[in-house]
Design an enzyme around this catalytic site. Structure first.
Site, PDB file in Angstrom:
ATOM      1  N   MET A  75       0.801  -1.223   0.000  1.00 45.09           N
ATOM      2  CA  MET A  75       0.000   0.000   0.000  1.00 45.09           C
ATOM      3  C   MET A  75       0.837   1.279   0.000  1.00 45.09           C
ATOM      4  O   MET A  75       0.301   2.373   0.120  1.00 45.09           O
ATOM      5  CB  MET A  75      -0.959   0.016   1.199  1.00 45.09           C
ATOM      6  CG  MET A  75      -1.932  -1.129   1.216  1.00 45.09           C
ATOM      7  SD  MET A  75      -2.883  -1.204  -0.326  1.00 45.09           S
ATOM      8  CE  MET A  75      -3.621  -2.803  -0.151  1.00 45.09           C
ATOM      9  N   CYS A  76       2.164   1.151  -0.121  1.00 46.97           N
ATOM     10  CA  CYS A  76       3.020   2.340  -0.186  1.00 46.97           C
ATOM     11  C   CYS A  76       2.947   2.959  -1.580  1.00 46.97           C
ATOM     12  O   CYS A  76       2.965   2.252  -2.578  1.00 46.97           O
ATOM     13  CB  CYS A  76       4.461   1.973   0.125  1.00 46.97           C
ATOM     14  SG  CYS A  76       4.774   1.715   1.862  1.00 46.97           S
ATOM     15  N   HIS A  77       2.894   4.281  -1.591  1.00 48.39           N
ATOM     16  CA  HIS A  77       2.908   5.001  -2.855  1.00 48.39           C
ATOM     17  C   HIS A  77       4.341   5.114  -3.370  1.00 48.39           C
ATOM     18  O   HIS A  77       5.251   5.345  -2.580  1.00 48.39           O
ATOM     19  CB  HIS A  77       2.355   6.423  -2.668  1.00 48.39           C
ATOM     20  CG  HIS A  77       0.914   6.460  -2.320  1.00 48.39           C
ATOM     21  ND1 HIS A  77       0.467   6.299  -1.018  1.00 48.39           N
ATOM     22  CD2 HIS A  77      -0.183   6.636  -3.080  1.00 48.39           C
ATOM     23  CE1 HIS A  77      -0.845   6.374  -1.010  1.00 48.39           C
ATOM     24  NE2 HIS A  77      -1.273   6.578  -2.241  1.00 48.39           N
ATOM     25  N   MET A 115       8.020   4.708   5.801  1.00 48.60           N
ATOM     26  CA  MET A 115       8.238   3.332   5.368  1.00 48.60           C
ATOM     27  C   MET A 115       9.549   3.196   4.593  1.00 48.60           C
ATOM     28  O   MET A 115      10.235   2.177   4.699  1.00 48.60           O
ATOM     29  CB  MET A 115       7.062   2.831   4.527  1.00 48.60           C
ATOM     30  CG  MET A 115       5.758   2.716   5.305  1.00 48.60           C
ATOM     31  SD  MET A 115       5.889   1.763   6.832  1.00 48.60           S
ATOM     32  CE  MET A 115       6.365   0.173   6.220  1.00 48.60           C
ATOM     33  N   GLU A 116       9.919   4.222   3.863  1.00 47.90           N
ATOM     34  CA  GLU A 116      11.183   4.189   3.128  1.00 47.90           C
ATOM     35  C   GLU A 116      12.363   4.171   4.097  1.00 47.90           C
ATOM     36  O   GLU A 116      13.329   3.430   3.897  1.00 47.90           O
ATOM     37  CB  GLU A 116      11.259   5.393   2.178  1.00 47.90           C
ATOM     38  CG  GLU A 116      10.347   5.286   0.972  1.00 47.90           C
ATOM     39  CD  GLU A 116       8.860   5.503   1.241  1.00 47.90           C
ATOM     40  OE1 GLU A 116       8.059   5.243   0.333  1.00 47.90           O
ATOM     41  OE2 GLU A 116       8.486   5.931   2.359  1.00 47.90           O
ATOM     42  N   ASP A 130      23.925 -10.792   5.873  1.00 47.94           N
ATOM     43  CA  ASP A 130      24.210 -11.604   4.689  1.00 47.94           C
ATOM     44  C   ASP A 130      25.700 -11.665   4.394  1.00 47.94           C
ATOM     45  O   ASP A 130      26.236 -12.737   4.073  1.00 47.94           O
ATOM     46  CB  ASP A 130      23.478 -11.048   3.471  1.00 47.94           C
ATOM     47  CG  ASP A 130      23.781 -11.833   2.217  1.00 47.94           C
ATOM     48  OD1 ASP A 130      23.539 -13.060   2.207  1.00 47.94           O
ATOM     49  OD2 ASP A 130      24.279 -11.232   1.246  1.00 47.94           O
TER      50      ASP A 130
END
Length: 160
Positions: A75-77, A115-116, A130
């Site tokens: 749902m992120c733009h 969110m970014e 990793d």
């Protein structure tokens, strides 16, 4: 929170319409960490890890994650990112070392960049894991959280 904005009139998920939201300068800073043993710490800080410069790769991965957030979180733009800054700092614990990761993301747009910033901080920690997992799979990625945000209709936020 009486109105759920991510659901349509049928109760199904939707992307929020930001068409009428005013553009403004927005920024968000997120924090994460990863705890590593002494051997990994020494390998990273002396740039002796077999996979290369761990912090340089983690920094690039974090920037890439910020730019790709809308492809990962449904749902992120997709938004224009105007800047990403990633800071690393080592803390010595009793026997281990903890890499503190702080990511600030900026934009001028109609929706925020929380969110970014969170995605970038998470991917930085995952990248360190990793690149070092061949030496120790017991590394621990710490809490990831929003520490600050500014701009937008909801105003500023700072974790205290």
């Amino acid at each position: 929170m009486s109105e759920f904005t991510h659901f349509n009139n049928q109760g199904r998920a939707k992307m929020v319409d930001i068409t009428d939201k005013q553009e403004s300068h927005r920024s968000a800073t997120a924090h994460s960490s990863i705890t590593v043993n002494k051997s990994i710490y020494q390998g990273i800080t002396s740039n002796q890890m077999k996979k290369g410069d761990v912090l340089a790769v983690a920094q690039v991965a974090g920037i890439m994650a910020a730019k790709q957030t809308s492809t990962l979180i449904p749902m992120c733009h997709p938004i224009p990112i105007s800047g990403v800054d990633i800071q690393f700092e080592w803390l010595q614990l009793k026997e281990d070392h903890q890499l503190q990761i702080d990511v600030t993301v900026k934009t001028k747009g109609s929706t925020g960049v929380e969110m970014e910033a969170l995605s970038a901080a998470s991917v930085c920690a995952l990248t360190v894991y990793d690149m070092c997992k061949a030496l120790d799979k017991g590394m621990v990625i710490g809490q990831t959280y929003l520490s600050h945000k500014s701009g937008g209709k909801n105003g500023d936020f700072s974790r205290t």
